[in-house]
Design a protein around this motif. Sequence first.
Motif, PDB file in Angstrom:
ATOM      1  N   THR A  81      15.586  46.701  44.581  1.00  0.00           N
ATOM      2  CA  THR A  81      15.107  45.959  45.747  1.00  0.00           C
ATOM      3  C   THR A  81      16.282  45.637  46.665  1.00  0.00           C
ATOM      4  O   THR A  81      17.438  45.930  46.344  1.00  0.00           O
ATOM      5  N   TYR A 129      13.019  39.173  54.592  1.00  0.00           N
ATOM      6  CA  TYR A 129      12.676  39.675  53.259  1.00  0.00           C
ATOM      7  C   TYR A 129      13.139  38.683  52.190  1.00  0.00           C
ATOM      8  O   TYR A 129      12.410  38.368  51.260  1.00  0.00           O
ATOM      9  N   LYS A 151       6.843  36.655  57.626  1.00  0.00           N
ATOM     10  CA  LYS A 151       7.013  37.162  56.269  1.00  0.00           C
ATOM     11  C   LYS A 151       6.913  38.671  56.304  1.00  0.00           C
ATOM     12  O   LYS A 151       6.386  39.254  57.259  1.00  0.00           O
ATOM     13  N   THR A 154       5.470  42.261  55.349  1.00  0.00           N
ATOM     14  CA  THR A 154       4.182  42.812  54.937  1.00  0.00           C
ATOM     15  C   THR A 154       4.372  43.676  53.696  1.00  0.00           C
ATOM     16  O   THR A 154       5.499  43.996  53.309  1.00  0.00           O
ATOM     17  N   ARG A 155       3.275  44.079  53.109  1.00  0.00           N
ATOM     18  CA  ARG A 155       3.347  44.954  51.932  1.00  0.00           C
ATOM     19  C   ARG A 155       3.979  46.293  52.305  1.00  0.00           C
ATOM     20  O   ARG A 155       4.836  46.819  51.585  1.00  0.00           O
ATOM     21  N   VAL A 156       3.584  46.844  53.445  1.00  0.00           N
ATOM     22  CA  VAL A 156       4.153  48.111  53.907  1.00  0.00           C
ATOM     23  C   VAL A 156       5.638  47.938  54.211  1.00  0.00           C
ATOM     24  O   VAL A 156       6.460  48.798  53.876  1.00  0.00           O
ATOM     25  N   GLN A 163       7.694  45.740  52.876  1.00  0.00           N
ATOM     26  CA  GLN A 163       8.439  45.579  51.628  1.00  0.00           C
ATOM     27  C   GLN A 163       8.666  46.918  50.959  1.00  0.00           C
ATOM     28  O   GLN A 163       9.757  47.205  50.458  1.00  0.00           O
ATOM     29  N   GLN A 164       7.661  47.774  50.976  1.00  0.00           N
ATOM     30  CA  GLN A 164       7.819  49.105  50.400  1.00  0.00           C
ATOM     31  C   GLN A 164       8.883  49.894  51.159  1.00  0.00           C
ATOM     32  O   GLN A 164       9.705  50.592  50.559  1.00  0.00           O
TER      33      GLN A 164
END
Length: 174
Positions: free
Chosen positions: A30, A90, A147, A149-151, A153-154
């Motif tokens: 990460t 992040y 914050k 997003t899921r996309v 973060q990926q």
Amino acid sequence: RASCHWRRPQKKKKKDSIIMSEEFEPRAITVRDIAPADFISAYAEHLKNSDKFELPPWADLVKTAVFKELAPYGDDWYYIRAASVARKIYLCPGTGVGALQKWYGGSYRRGTRTEHFRKANSGLIRVILQGLEEMHVIEKAGTHGRKVTRVGQQDLDRIAGGVARAQVEDDDDE
């Protein structure tokens, strides 16, 4: 809201976990696992090559803060700042424009008078956040800040993994 400046207390490892360490399974890399400078430069390059994130026409004229005398010299400074903002959000979800202003602020040197702290340019930070929102990297977090997003973060973790692989390959070559 939780503060991002504290660390969760580490659990003490049991002696059984030492035996389990021989059967280690690799985990995902990460953004937290990568040195900040390495990640920011890699993500800035990604933003520069992306068609979705555009450089505003006034980027070569604007100062980043009141306490600066000149605009940044580098051609990629806008992408570097955007990558740094994305990393900050992040690591600390719920961070808003005001907190980022304080983070990028600095000392205003007023000649012979005493120095004072001044915040960074809020308009610049806001435009960067809006650009990252258009890319669906970040989104508004209710009433407080942004914050990832899921996309997003990926995407950030994928780039962090690429940086980690490049560092491992460099270490193997030496």
